[in-house]
Design an enzyme around this catalytic site. Structure first.
Site, short mmCIF file in Angstrom:
data_model
loop_
_atom_site.label_atom_id
_atom_site.label_comp_id
_atom_site.label_asym_id
_atom_site.label_seq_id
_atom_site.Cartn_x
_atom_site.Cartn_y
_atom_site.Cartn_z
CG HIS A 62 -1.78 1.18 1.36
ND1 HIS A 62 -2.98 1.26 0.71
CD2 HIS A 62 -1.64 2.35 2.04
CE1 HIS A 62 -3.55 2.43 0.98
NE2 HIS A 62 -2.76 3.10 1.79
CG ASP A 113 -5.49 3.92 4.25
OD1 ASP A 113 -6.03 3.75 5.35
OD2 ASP A 113 -4.46 4.61 4.11
ZN ZN Z 1 -3.15 4.96 2.73
#
Ligand code: ZN
Length: 1148
Positions: A299, A411
């Protein structure tokens, strides 16, 4: 039972000779002490006698073997490989220091191997600069990333190519960069602002030979330890793992290397005999169906605690590392999202891009997400969210010949209910997310479910029960995939998304080793869930879909996925919010005007739709929508970059509009060109919305602008500016100046000279008394809209969230409300077109100026529309940890308030009945928030703010925060923003709030057209495109087709319209296209402009239009593509008589 048991024994192996006597102690252990012992197997206090002693055969670091030279790039510059290689390098050595933060240092490394190392299969170079680095070949191909330091993401080893080992010589290049995985946080607290002066020491630049067997033993041991420590309850596998690990501790002897093999043999009690030789084939044994699907991931926040340009390096480091890893572990699959990161790689690291591309085509490196970046999903407009997918999918298709099937926003700080429809229309049907596991009030009840959006469209959603997208691939992670799965009754598989994020570079070799061992253990015991590898996220979802009877067996979640956390991000960093909204509106205007200019070409036959330039602008806007940039949760450096991008978009957008105007009107000038205003000519407004409108436009009137003075209704006292009433009330593109109409409501302002001010017209009235808004009246109804005894105005709250400063406003901020008083009020405009009062006052270190205006026109052209009160604020903000809002205590009652979201709206509770209701104490809205009851409502309109709340009867808009982490100066300084208070007759659903909000956000582009311009056919031609017959249907976007060939004469010429239903109900609308637009075919398409159905069109009743009937359901988004014909005429025509046959006005 006993009978059968006895029988079985007789048939089995020989009976055990059980001794007659026993004088020993027995083997009962003290389990927790044995458990505790495992921590001493490697490193730590016993490093001089434990496994640490046998992990390396050899280590050398002297200059006979390793030669280092370094060149430090000046300042924060980031030269390319080629530029760096031209510089003068100087000798360097282990132990040297480098800095400050964010600087880049290039190394030339020459290693020579001792001859006696020929016996070893693997030789490594260990490079630990205590920060991030990347290894290149001498011709500039990135080989892998390095993460220095002693964090869990440590990755400092580089395996020398076997040819180099055989040649005993190898040269390579390293770029080290003075930042860590999370940037350079002050004092080491992750979210603190950067320490700009950190220095980093080269801790290691060693050649090493590993004892491979000892490392394998280390991994065996850690898996056993994880099994014994993280499997819940008291199970036989857990005990067996502990017994085995304990036996290994008793067996390993640092002075007897043979004990390593014997120890590894012991581990087979858990992993199975000969398991290690099976390599990746271990996944082909055991259970047919895995519970846990492992997928490698990294990520990479596109900017956060570091700026964009550092992300570009992180991408190259991480992805090169993964390409290397997948060459060594055949089962390894890696997935990454964000087309922007791929594009950076393509531009900055072409050789690595080719390596990645080869792995993509080979099916090992998986594209996911289909979007430009992993965007915030609260604040981008509907059209911007559509563009995230359009730009993402089109990029992936153009470079790799494939599109994504799974949307991926693990996220983002809450997910709009508009997403499912947009995901489906972008050619995807699956969605992966995770962030709601961070909810700080309620636990989200599902892991695998149908997510149904505001319009009823669904996507198959998986929210991994592992609760992270940076799992470490431990036994605990794998087990959590089952134990924390909230829908095991309807689906029993989970995704394990593992690998270090950001600078961490994705999965480590030890994670892949751990998963092999976990699978080996699962092949021999049902107590550990079987994990698989070698598959894609898409395949995982295919299986979920199949096993759940196409989702029928799954629960549904309707509407937004509201994150109960990070609610401050709708307000933090006012400048980025404003840059986002203004850019979105600007690009809509640019596309609309450029489309018309490219069709008409009246005054510039060579005009070409500036496709690339518009796309460049969009890419900048989409980039800044990244989920730590637009939310305001990044460091200050990121906002310096973001502001630059917005400034470029502003400049380019203004130029593109200028080009389009001069194509449509031969001589026109922006109102800022004061000299031009002296010519003979007229104000002309170009209405880029689909709505009929009237606008009050401020016009500079200097000396010599006598001609213009006649076109304004009201001039300022000093005569330097005036207000014109621009009329476009019949619809169409052109607005012209006019006098006050009979249906206008002249405004006036009264004061008693001592703090009592009344702004009034025959529609509405607002009273300020003792610095507060004491009354808001619907004059036509004679209805007071504020609750008796309460007042409205600016308020300040103490804003000290529990930890995540820029991210969070916490529920307790509501407990400290400090009303501010408008003071020092003066009348600055007296009507009849506009009346304004201005208040200018100090609050502590800050200066707040608010001008409140009322115009003689209504908010929209709807018949019973009321007038707006517009609040224009200029704030010089110097507070810390305080929250500025504007509030109105309304004499209205409803359980829900309504907030605009992308392509629609969302209702949220106004009460605190349940913890789910309480959690929504601060929420995101776009252009409006509304509290309505039967018969009446009041909305607050916003042009650059996104935070709202409605608690009880108090409707609030959030204006400014002042966090100090991770940007210690967040929001300090000058801000200009506006909002409006809009009373309306009827409930929201009967109101013109969405229309008024659209107009409030789209100031009428107004120019001064002089000379020949007044003869432009544009002034006389009707609207090219219009939507009629349903007031709930909005024409949002007019642009040229994605597949048009702009530079060449061949190919499609097409116009694409995005149209949506804005109120949440069915509609039958007519799309009308002016007859002079030579439409040959009309298609309904998805967002990606794939044709889905050809639509028939007919002559409208007035014979001036082609008309297409469009049926909508609530919040439906449609993309309509008009293919234009008559390209034969195009080739032969010239000049102003261009190929579009317009209905020429007679005087041309
Ligand atoms: Zn992030």
């Amino acid at each position: 039972m006993s009978h059968h048991h006895g029988h079985g024994c007789q048939q089995g192996s020989a009976t055990v000779d059980y001794p007659q006597t026993n004088y020993g102690t027995g083997a009962k252990w003290i389990k927790h002490l044995t458990q505790g012992r495992l921590g001493t197997f490697n490193g730590g206090h016993y490093a001089d006698v434990n496994l640490s002693q046998v992990l390396y055969h050899h280590r050398v670091d002297d200059s006979a073997y390793i030669k280092l030279q370094v060149w430090s790039a000046p300042g924060r510059s980031k030269p390319s490989f080629a530029e760096a290689m031209k510089q003068k390098f100087k000798p360097a050595k282990k132990g040297d220091e480098f800095g400050p933060s964010w600087t880049n240092h290039w190394w030339k490394v020459s290693v020579t191997l001792p001859a006696y190392w020929d016996q070893y299969e693997v030789v490594q170079f260990e490079f630990d600069p205590d920060c991030e680095a990347m290894i290149f070949t001498t011709d500039g191909t990135p080989l892998q990333g390095i993460t220095g330091g002693w964090g869990g993401d440590r990755r400092v080893e580089f395996i020398l190519p076997s040819e180099a080992r055989k040649a005993r010589k190898f040269d390579f290049v390293i770029e080290s960069s003075c930042n860590g995985m999370f940037g350079v946080p002050w004092n080491g607290d992750t979210i603190e602002h950067p320490d700009m002066n950190r220095r980093f020491r080269l801790a290691s630049a060693d050649l090493v030979v590993l004892n491979q067997d000892a490392w394998q033993l280390l991994w065996d041991f850690s898996t056993l330890r994880e099994i014994s420590e993280s499997l819940p309850g008291n199970t036989s596998l857990q005990n067996k793992a502990l017994v085995t690990a304990n036996a290994i501790m008793n067996t390993l002897d640092k002075d007897d290397l043979g004990s390593i093999d014997r120890s590894r043999k012991l581990a087979e009690a858990v992993f199975g005999e000969g398991w290690a030789d099976k390599g990746d084939k271990i996944y082909e044994e055991g259970p047919d169906e895995a519970s846990i699907w492992g997928i490698g991931h990294c990520h990479i926040d596109t900017a956060w605690l570091w700026p964009y340009q550092v992300t570009q390096q992180k991408v190259a480091r991480s992805w090169s590392t993964q390409v290397d890893l997948m060459e060594r572990y055949p089962e390894h699959r890696f997935t990454c999202s964000q087309a922007q990161q791929y594009k950076w790689l393509e531009q900055l690291y072409p050789p690595l891009f080719e390596r990645v591309k080869a792995q993509v085509l080979a099916g090992r490196f998986h594209l996911v997400g289909g979007s430009w970046v992993e965007n915030d999903s609260n604040m981008p407009s509907g059209e911007a969210l559509a563009r995230q997918f359009i730009f993402g999918q089109r990029y992936f298709e153009s470079r790799f010949g494939m599109r994504c099937e799974t949307a991926w926003l693990p996220d983002s700080f809450g997910l709009t209910g508009a997403l499912p429809q947009l995901i489906r229309q972008a050619g995807m049907k699956y969605f992966f997310t995770q962030k709601l596991s961070w909810n700080n009030i309620n636990t989200f009840p599902h892991s695998t479910f149908n997510w149904v959006g505001i319009d009823g469209t669904q996507v198959l959603c998986h929210m991994t029960p592992v609760d992270t997208y940076t799992a470490q691939a431990t036994v605990g992670d794998v087990n959590k995939g089952v134990t924390n799965h909230k829908n095991l009754e309807s689906s029993d598989i989970s995704l394990l998304v593992f690998g270090n994020g950001d600078g961490g570079g994705g999965p480590l070799a030890k994670m892949l080793e751990n998963l092999r061992r976990i699978r080996a253990a699962a092949n021999n015991s049902r107590e550990i869930p079987p994990v698989n590898m070698g598959h894609s996220v898409d395949e995982f979802f295919d299986v979920v879909a199949k096993k759940s009877d196409a989702g029928k067996a799954l629960p549904n979640w309707n509407g937004e996925l509201y994150l109960e956390f990070h609610r401050g991000t709708y307000t933090s960093h006012g400048s980025i919010k404003k840059g986002n909204r203004k850019s979105e509106v600007l690009l809509r205007d640019v596309e609309y005007l450029a489309t018309l200019a490219s069709l008409y070409k009246w005054h510039n036959p060579d005009y070409v739709y500036p496709n690339e330039r518009i796309n460049d602008c969009w890419e900048k806007v989409l980039l800044n929508q990244f989920h730590d940039v637009l939310p305001g949760s990044a460091i200050g450096m990121v906002y310096e970059d973001a502001e630059k991008l917005y400034a470029e978009v502003r400049k380019e957008g203004a130029q593109l509009i200028e080009d389009a105007w001069t194509t449509l009107f031969p001589t026109s000038y922006p109102l800022s060109n004061v000299a031009a205003l002296k010519k003979r000519g007229s104000l002309v407004g170009f209405n880029t919305t689909h709505l009929p409108r009237r606008d009050v436009v401020k016009v500079p009137l200097g000396a010599g602008a006598a001609n213009l003075k006649a076109q304004v209704v009201q001039a300022s006292k000093d005569g330097s500016y005036g207000y014109a009433l621009m009329d476009c009330s019949e619809g169409g593109p052109i607005a012209t100046p006019t006098g006050l109409f009979a249906d206008c409501m002249p405004v006036s302002v009264f004061t008693n000279g001592s703090g009592h001010f009344v702004l009034r017209n025959s529609s509405v009235q607002l009273t300020i008394s003792e610095g507060r808004i004491s009354s808001l009246v619907d004059v036509e109804l004679g209805r007071e809209l504020l609750t008796p005894g309460q007042t409205g105005g600016l308020v300040i709250f103490n804003d000290r969230p529990n930890y995540w400063d820029a991210w969070d406003v916490e529920i307790h901020h509501l407990e400290t409300v400090h009303p501010l008083e408008f003071s020092n009020i003066s009348v600055v405009a007296e009507g009849p077109l506009r009346a304004s009062v201005k208040s200018e006052f100090k609050y502590r270190q800050s200066t707040i100026t608010v001008t409140i205006s009322l115009d003689a026109i209504t908010a929209s052209m709807k018949k019973d529309s009321r007038s707006l009160f517009i609040f224009d604020a200029v704030v010089d903000w110097h507070e810390r940890h305080e929250f500025l809002k504007f509030e109105l205590p309304l004499n209205l009652h409803n359980d829900v308030a309504t907030y605009e979201t992308q392509f629609g709206h969302v209702q949220r509770p106004t009460h605190n009945n349940t913890t789910w209701d309480m959690a929504k104490f601060e929420v995101c809205g776009h252009k409006y928030a509304d509290l309505s009851e039967f018969g009446y409502g009041v909305a607050i309109l916003s042009e650059s703010k996104y935070g709202f709340s409605c608690r009880g009867n108090v409707l609030r808009i959030s204006l400014l925060r002042a966090a100090t982490a991770p940007d210690e100066n967040q929001d300090q300084g000058m801000h200009e923003f506006s909002w409006a208070v809009m009373p309306h007759v009827g409930h929201f659903l009967e109101s013109d709030v969405p229309q008024a909000a659209q107009l409030f956000n789209s100031p009428l582009p107004t120019r001064f057209v002089a000379g020949d311009g007044t003869k432009s056919p544009m002034l006389h031609v009707g609207p090219a495109f219009a939507v009629e017959g349903a007031r709930n249907v909005f024409l949002e976007t007019v642009k040229r087709g994605l597949d048009d060939k702009f530079e060449s004469k061949g190919g499609d010429v097409s116009v694409v319209l995005r149209i949506y239903e804005a109120f949440g109900g069915h509609a039958q609308a007519w799309l009308k296209i002016a007859k002079h637009i030579p439409v040959s075919k009309i298609f309904a398409t998805n967002l990606l402009e794939d044709h889905e159905a050809e639509l028939s069109f007919l002559d409208s009743e007035d014979h001036a239009h082609h008309a297409v009937k469009l049926n909508f359901h609530g919040f439906e988004v449609k993309t309509i593509k008009l293919v234009l014909g008559r390209s034969d005429i195009q080739a032969s025509s010239e000049g102003a008589d261009h190929w579009i046959t317009i209905d020429k006005p007679s005087f041309v």
